[in-house]
Design a protein around this motif. Sequence first.
Motif, PDB file in Angstrom:
ATOM      1  N   ILE A  55       0.835  -1.209   0.000  1.00 45.52           N
ATOM      2  CA  ILE A  55       0.000   0.000   0.000  1.00 45.52           C
ATOM      3  C   ILE A  55       0.868   1.257   0.000  1.00 45.52           C
ATOM      4  N   VAL A  56       1.907   1.253   0.826  1.00 49.10           N
ATOM      5  CA  VAL A  56       2.726   2.462   0.953  1.00 49.10           C
ATOM      6  C   VAL A  56       3.583   2.694  -0.283  1.00 49.10           C
ATOM      7  N   VAL A  57       4.344   1.680  -0.701  1.00 52.61           N
ATOM      8  CA  VAL A  57       5.235   1.887  -1.840  1.00 52.61           C
ATOM      9  C   VAL A  57       4.451   1.954  -3.149  1.00 52.61           C
ATOM     10  N   GLY A  58       3.347   1.192  -3.232  1.00 47.67           N
ATOM     11  CA  GLY A  58       2.521   1.268  -4.433  1.00 47.67           C
ATOM     12  C   GLY A  58       1.861   2.613  -4.595  1.00 47.67           C
ATOM     13  N   GLY A  59       1.553   3.258  -3.490  1.00 46.62           N
ATOM     14  CA  GLY A  59       0.932   4.563  -3.528  1.00 46.62           C
ATOM     15  C   GLY A  59       1.911   5.709  -3.643  1.00 46.62           C
ATOM     16  N   SER A  60       3.178   5.400  -3.908  1.00 43.21           N
ATOM     17  CA  SER A  60       4.214   6.440  -4.028  1.00 43.21           C
ATOM     18  C   SER A  60       4.927   6.345  -5.375  1.00 43.21           C
ATOM     19  N   PRO A  61       4.202   6.441  -6.481  1.00 49.16           N
ATOM     20  CA  PRO A  61       4.848   6.281  -7.791  1.00 49.16           C
ATOM     21  C   PRO A  61       5.901   7.345  -8.067  1.00 49.16           C
ATOM     22  N   GLY A  62       5.672   8.576  -7.581  1.00 52.48           N
ATOM     23  CA  GLY A  62       6.651   9.625  -7.790  1.00 52.48           C
ATOM     24  C   GLY A  62       7.969   9.326  -7.105  1.00 52.48           C
ATOM     25  N   LEU A  63       7.887   8.827  -5.860  1.00 51.96           N
ATOM     26  CA  LEU A  63       9.099   8.477  -5.123  1.00 51.96           C
ATOM     27  C   LEU A  63       9.818   7.314  -5.793  1.00 51.96           C
ATOM     28  N   ARG A  64       9.065   6.337  -6.249  1.00 51.43           N
ATOM     29  CA  ARG A  64       9.693   5.194  -6.930  1.00 51.43           C
ATOM     30  C   ARG A  64      10.427   5.618  -8.190  1.00 51.43           C
ATOM     31  N   THR A  72      12.656   1.745  -1.934  1.00 54.97           N
ATOM     32  CA  THR A  72      12.943   0.366  -1.542  1.00 54.97           C
ATOM     33  C   THR A  72      13.210   0.267  -0.048  1.00 54.97           C
ATOM     34  N   MET A  73      13.971   1.204   0.486  1.00 58.41           N
ATOM     35  CA  MET A  73      14.300   1.179   1.912  1.00 58.41           C
ATOM     36  C   MET A  73      13.043   1.353   2.765  1.00 58.41           C
ATOM     37  N   ILE A  74      12.164   2.271   2.353  1.00 58.14           N
ATOM     38  CA  ILE A  74      10.925   2.485   3.104  1.00 58.14           C
ATOM     39  C   ILE A  74      10.030   1.259   3.004  1.00 58.14           C
ATOM     40  N   SER A  75       9.912   0.725   1.803  1.00 58.69           N
ATOM     41  CA  SER A  75       9.099  -0.469   1.594  1.00 58.69           C
ATOM     42  C   SER A  75       9.585  -1.627   2.457  1.00 58.69           C
ATOM     43  N   ASP A 142     -10.813  -4.223  -1.121  1.00 64.93           N
ATOM     44  CA  ASP A 142     -10.351  -3.146  -2.004  1.00 64.93           C
ATOM     45  C   ASP A 142      -9.303  -2.279  -1.327  1.00 64.93           C
ATOM     46  N   SER A 143      -8.358  -2.935  -0.667  1.00 62.30           N
ATOM     47  CA  SER A 143      -7.313  -2.192   0.037  1.00 62.30           C
ATOM     48  C   SER A 143      -6.395  -1.434  -0.924  1.00 62.30           C
ATOM     49  N   LEU A 144      -6.167  -2.002  -2.106  1.00 56.83           N
ATOM     50  CA  LEU A 144      -5.345  -1.324  -3.113  1.00 56.83           C
ATOM     51  C   LEU A 144      -6.283  -0.536  -4.027  1.00 56.83           C
ATOM     52  N   SER A 145      -6.811   0.540  -3.504  1.00 55.92           N
ATOM     53  CA  SER A 145      -7.918   1.230  -4.162  1.00 55.92           C
ATOM     54  C   SER A 145      -7.495   2.162  -5.288  1.00 55.92           C
ATOM     55  N   SER A 146      -6.245   2.599  -5.310  1.00 56.40           N
ATOM     56  CA  SER A 146      -5.810   3.513  -6.367  1.00 56.40           C
ATOM     57  C   SER A 146      -5.210   2.746  -7.534  1.00 56.40           C
ATOM     58  N   ASP A 147      -5.217   3.379  -8.707  1.00 55.19           N
ATOM     59  CA  ASP A 147      -4.622   2.754  -9.886  1.00 55.19           C
ATOM     60  C   ASP A 147      -3.128   2.525  -9.695  1.00 55.19           C
TER      61      ASP A 147
END
Length: 313
Positions: A55-64, A72-75, A142-147
Motif C-alpha cells: 500500500i505504501v510503496v505502491g501509492g508512491s509512484p513519484g518516489l519510486r 525500496t528502503m521504506i518499503s 479493495d485495500s489497493l484502491s488507487s490505480d
Amino acid sequence: MAPDTHKIDAHSPPETHELITQAAIAKAKLPWIDLILKSFFGGVFIAIGGLFDLIVVGGSPGLRQSNPALATMISAFLFPTGFVLVILTNMELVTSNFYTMTFATLQRKTTIYDLARNWVVSYIFNIAGALFFTGVLAWWSDSLSSDAQSTYAVTQAEGRVNVNWGYNLTRGIGCNWLVGLAMYLGTSGRDNTSKIFGIWIPIWAFVALGYQHSIANYFNGPIGMFYGTNFSVGKFIWASCIPVTLGNMIGGAVFVGLSFWLLYGRGPALPNEAGAQLGGDKREDGHMNGFKKHHDDMNGDGMRQRPRGDDMA
C-alpha cells in the motif's frame, strides 16, 4: 555493588540455542489443532506485512521514479511487521521452523517425524492463511484502491515470477539465512523491545536486498494475479513457489540450522569466552547451571513448559 547486568543483557549464543532447542521440543508436542491454527495465523500475519508494504510503496509512484533506493528502503522497513506479530504471538512460520527444527533434530532432541510433521503442516496452513488474507482482506476489501497501487501489485508480482528459476532459488537461500538470524536475535533478547529490534533488522535487510520469502510470495503473487498479471498459476508455482521454497529450506536448515549446530549444538551448553562477552554472562561458574533461574523472564516466547506445548514461532 555492581548491578546484575545478566538480567538486562541478551542471552549468550549457547543460552539462546538452549532456548531454540526447547522451542523445537515444544513445537513437536503441539496438538494437531494447535499446530494448524498457529500455522494459519502465521500465514495471515506475514500477508499483513506484505499488504502494509504494498500500500505504501505502491501509492508512491513519484518516489519510486525519482528515488527508487529510498522507496525500496521504506518499503522494506514496513514488511517486518508480520514477522514481529508471528514471533511475539507465538505462531508457527515454516521458514523459521526450517532453522529451529533442524537444530533440535541434529541434537536428537526431536525426531525426523517431528520435523516433517511440523514442516508439512506449517507450510500448508501458512499458505492457507496467506491466501485467505489475500482474497478476503486485501482483494475483497479493495485495500489497493488507487490505480497506482493496483498497477504496482501487478509489477511486483511479475518481477517475482518472470525471472530465471535459479535466481529465485538463490534469492530464497539469502532470504531464509536472514530469517534464521532474525529468529536467533529475537530469541536472544530478554524483553519485547529487544526482540522487535532483533527481528526487524535482518528482515528489513532481506527485503531491501530483493530476496524471496515463500510464504510472503503466496500474498504477493496472487494479489498481482487478481489485478491481471501476464503469467498463469502453473508458472507461478513452477517459477516462484518451488525454487523459493527450496531456497528457503537450504537457507534455514543448512546455512543457519546446521551451521549453528556445528558451533553450539554438539556438546553441553557451555558459554565460551566470546559467548559470555556477547551475552553479558559474567557468572563465576561459567556454565549453564544458573540458566534456568533466568530464562523465565523471556516475554511471550513460549520457552516455559506448558500443558498445551506452546512454542516459539
